[in-house]
Scaffold this active site. Structure first.
Site, PDB file in Angstrom:
ATOM      1  N   LYS A 198     199.842  49.021  60.191  1.00 46.09           N
ATOM      2  CA  LYS A 198     199.188  47.977  60.982  1.00 46.09           C
ATOM      3  C   LYS A 198     198.132  47.246  60.166  1.00 46.09           C
ATOM      4  O   LYS A 198     197.143  47.828  59.750  1.00 46.09           O
ATOM      5  CB  LYS A 198     198.542  48.639  62.198  1.00 46.09           C
ATOM      6  CG  LYS A 198     197.901  47.657  63.149  1.00 46.09           C
ATOM      7  CD  LYS A 198     197.604  48.369  64.445  1.00 46.09           C
ATOM      8  CE  LYS A 198     196.827  47.504  65.404  1.00 46.09           C
ATOM      9  NZ  LYS A 198     196.575  48.229  66.668  1.00 46.09           N
ATOM     10  N   HIS A 237     196.769  43.676  61.012  1.00 47.76           N
ATOM     11  CA  HIS A 237     195.930  43.209  62.109  1.00 47.76           C
ATOM     12  C   HIS A 237     194.657  42.496  61.670  1.00 47.76           C
ATOM     13  O   HIS A 237     193.655  42.478  62.402  1.00 47.76           O
ATOM     14  CB  HIS A 237     195.574  44.395  63.040  1.00 47.76           C
ATOM     15  CG  HIS A 237     195.549  44.008  64.479  1.00 47.76           C
ATOM     16  ND1 HIS A 237     194.913  44.752  65.446  1.00 47.76           N
ATOM     17  CD2 HIS A 237     196.060  42.932  65.122  1.00 47.76           C
ATOM     18  CE1 HIS A 237     195.052  44.173  66.614  1.00 47.76           C
ATOM     19  NE2 HIS A 237     195.741  43.062  66.451  1.00 47.76           N
ATOM     20  N   ASP A 267     195.098  54.915  64.486  1.00 47.47           N
ATOM     21  CA  ASP A 267     194.829  53.812  65.407  1.00 47.47           C
ATOM     22  C   ASP A 267     194.296  54.373  66.737  1.00 47.47           C
ATOM     23  O   ASP A 267     195.048  55.009  67.476  1.00 47.47           O
ATOM     24  CB  ASP A 267     196.138  53.037  65.633  1.00 47.47           C
ATOM     25  CG  ASP A 267     195.897  51.628  66.114  1.00 47.47           C
ATOM     26  OD1 ASP A 267     194.736  51.271  66.366  1.00 47.47           O
ATOM     27  OD2 ASP A 267     196.891  50.874  66.237  1.00 47.47           O
TER      28      ASP A 267
END
Ligand SMILES: *[C@@H]1O[C@H](CO)[C@@H](O)[C@H](O)[C@H]1NC(C)=O
Ligand SMILES: *[C@@H]1O[C@H](CO)[C@@H](O)[C@H](O)[C@H]1NC(C)=O
Ligand SMILES: *[C@@H]1O[C@H](CO)[C@@H](O)[C@H](O)[C@H]1NC(C)=O
Ligand SMILES: *[C@@H]1O[C@H](CO)[C@@H](O)[C@H](O)[C@H]1NC(C)=O
Ligand SMILES: *[C@@H]1O[C@H](CO)[C@@H](O)[C@H](O)[C@H]1NC(C)=O
Length: 510
Positions: free
Chosen positions: A129, A131, A37
């Site tokens: 994640k 998202h 990330d």
């Protein structure tokens, strides 16, 4: 008789061949996709000699290392949507961030990678994640994400991530079908905006200090601010150096986490039939980085490791590749075709990316990549379209008369606050550009990255570059039309789509 028997035998051999080349039958092929990330080039793999990343280094020895890999959009959810669909943000509908008030989603009809794989009887899993949304467009059989867990636990607690990967892989041993496992670390993202108690990069989370908890598998690595390498696009200030030192510590957690995930893959017996891809979603969260289409915002690390194609293991490829290539690559690996369909009444959807698998055998001559950004947070409307070909990088800033927007998480970063404070006080900033130049951009920016790696000299109005400017503008428009970009006529015309799609002029002086 003998002849007939022979052809019967041949027929059987052919049948066996067909069965063998059919995914999910005798030859099992799996995929492990690992995404960092806001991860950048702060790794040994890309010759950073300070930060220690032995596990990425080990993976790179089994991978082709792409030196010219790019995201097509420098923002988290939009980028993840392009990874999982192969379609730029303006085509899949994920114009900005997915969470909370921003609330962006892909179009309901998008045929995403997990959807196509699931239809081809491949088991899909996600840890970390996510998202992206809506859920129906991005279905996963096994799912431990921020949607029903703490993102710190599933995205940064590498012991927890290890146990989840183990759970997925060992439960898979009973399965006949192949798997696609997506491990999306939340490291090394900033967290000064959401979880300041753990430090600017959550570098203290789980380090064993009082109140920080412990991540049993993590041995934090510490760096002093005077040690770090400050990239040319970041101001060399004490604030930025402290920020980078914190980022490096968080990278040690990402690196050790990747080591644990790969160890689980090996111990579960899948190493020899799993394609492993490592990359990141966008540039690092520093000035001129994330949310920008400059090289510092879009260049990504990228490792592709195939147990079946070892010839180029450890080599560095110069080919230009994009995160838009991830979906075509994985579909190719599983021999799953991309279906004919259209979105919102438009023409048939075409993938503009390509499978990277041929590059694992011979160096290809790929030298063009495209970019498209519309928003990050909902208030951060700043549409840009861009193409990078050979040394030349063209950026079209559609709404160039408005100031470039700043996101919440970046705003409170020590590096940016320091830059802002010094600018405000009229003091030197040690940055390679002024905040005013950063906010207010030319409509067209053209850079020769060979002679100008920081993209500081705009050649768009230089008469000797007129030909290349026109060529790139034409190519960019062609890509925009080919990907059904609603912004294709902006900012000086209106796109009328009824009957024959065309741009109708506005005479607005642009
Ligand atoms: C790292 O440096 C070596 C030696 O100069 C070079 O051969 C290699 O291509 C570099 N690796 C990358 C990923 O840039
Ligand atoms: C998971 O896998 C099964 C096949 O066993 C499939 O039918 C199902 O729809 C999948 N999807 C989700 C989101 O669970
Ligand atoms: C999260 O959701 C998945 C299915 O989507 C489920 O398997 C898992 O148990 C859930 N985890 C928690 C902590 O609720
Ligand atoms: C990380 O996860 C492990 C295993 O679930 C747990 O024992 C540990 O307390 C967690 N660490 C933190 C800092 O939350
Ligand atoms: C910048 O200025 C603000 C307000 O004066 C102050 O609170 C903050 O600590 C300063 N930050 C830096 C990094 O200098």
């Amino acid at each position: 008789m003998a002849f007939q028997y022979g052809s019967y035998r041949l027929g059987l051999v052919f049948l066996a061949f067909l069965l063998n080349s059919c995914p999910g039958e005798s030859k099992r092929r799996n995929v492990l996709l690992i995404i960092g990330d806001d991860a950048g080039f702060e790794t040994e793999v890309y010759n950073n000699t300070v930060v220690r990343t032995p596990h990425l280094q080990a993976l790179s020895r089994r991978s082709l290392i792409f030196k010219n890999a790019f995201t097509s959009v420098s923002s988290c959810s939009p980028s993840r949507s392009t990874i999982l669909t192969g379609l730029p943000q303006h085509q899949n509908g994920m114009y900005g961030l997915h969470q909370s008030v921003h609330h962006f989603n892909s179009f309901d009809g998008v045929q995403s990678l997990p959807l196509l794989l699931q239809q081809a009887n491949i088991r899909t899993g996600i840890i970390g994640k996510k998202h992206v949304g809506p859920g129906l467009v991005y279905p996963f059989n096994f799912s431990y994400t921020e949607e029903n867990n703490s993102v710190l636990q599933v995205g940064r607690n590498i012991t927890r991530i290890k146990l989840l990967v183990r759970k997925f892989l060992w439960s898979h041993k009973e399965e006949e079908r192949p798997f696609f496992l997506y491990v999306a670390f939340h490291d090394p993202h900033r967290c000064g905006h959401s979880q300041p108690q753990y430090g600017a990069f959550c570098e203290k989370f789980g380090n064993g200090d009082s109140g920080m908890g412990r991540i049993p598998d993590w041995e934090p690595k510490y760096y002093s601010p005077d040690q770090v390498k400050v990239p040319a696009f970041i101001p060399d200030t004490p604030a930025a150096r402290a920020d980078l030192a914190a980022q490096y510590t968080t990278i040690s957690r990402l690196d050790q986490g990747i080591g644990l995930v790969l160890k689980e893959l090996r111990e579960a017996g899948f190493e020899e039939d799993t394609l492993v891809i490592y990359s990141s979603d966008n540039g690092i969260p520093f000035p001129n980085g994330r949310t920008n289409l400059y090289m510092s915002g879009v260049a990504e690390p990228m490792l592709v490791s195939s147990p079946e194609q070892r010839r180029r293991w450890g080599q560095v490829s110069q080919a230009y590749v994009s995160l838009l290539d991830v979906t075509p690559t994985i579909l190719d690996w599983f021999s799953v075709p991309y279906p004919p369909y259209s979105l919102t009444g438009g023409p048939l959807v075409q993938l503009t990316g390509r499978s990277l698998l041929p590059a694992l055998s011979t160096e290809p001559a790929w030298s063009t990549v495209y970019f498209s950004q519309s928003l990050h947070e909902v208030t951060m409307y700043y549409p840009m379209r861009s193409v990078y070909q050979g040394p030349f990088h063209l950026i079209h800033n559609l709404n160039y008369r408005m100031p470039f927007p700043i996101d919440q998480d970046f705003y409170v970063s020590p590096t940016f606050l320091d830059l802002l404070n010094h600018t405000q006080a009229g003091q030197p900033t040690s940055w390679f550009k002024t905040l005013k130049d950063y906010y207010y951009r030319e409509r067209w920016e053209l850079y020769d990255t060979r002679s100008d790696p920081t993209e500081s000299r705009n050649l768009a109005s230089d008469p000797t570059h007129m030909n290349i400017l026109e060529t790139l503008k034409t190519q960019l428009l062609k890509w925009q039309w080919g990907t059904s970009d609603p912004w294709v006529c902006s900012p000086d015309a209106v796109l009328e789509t009824k009957l024959e799609p065309q741009c109708r002029p506005l005479y607005n002086g642009l």
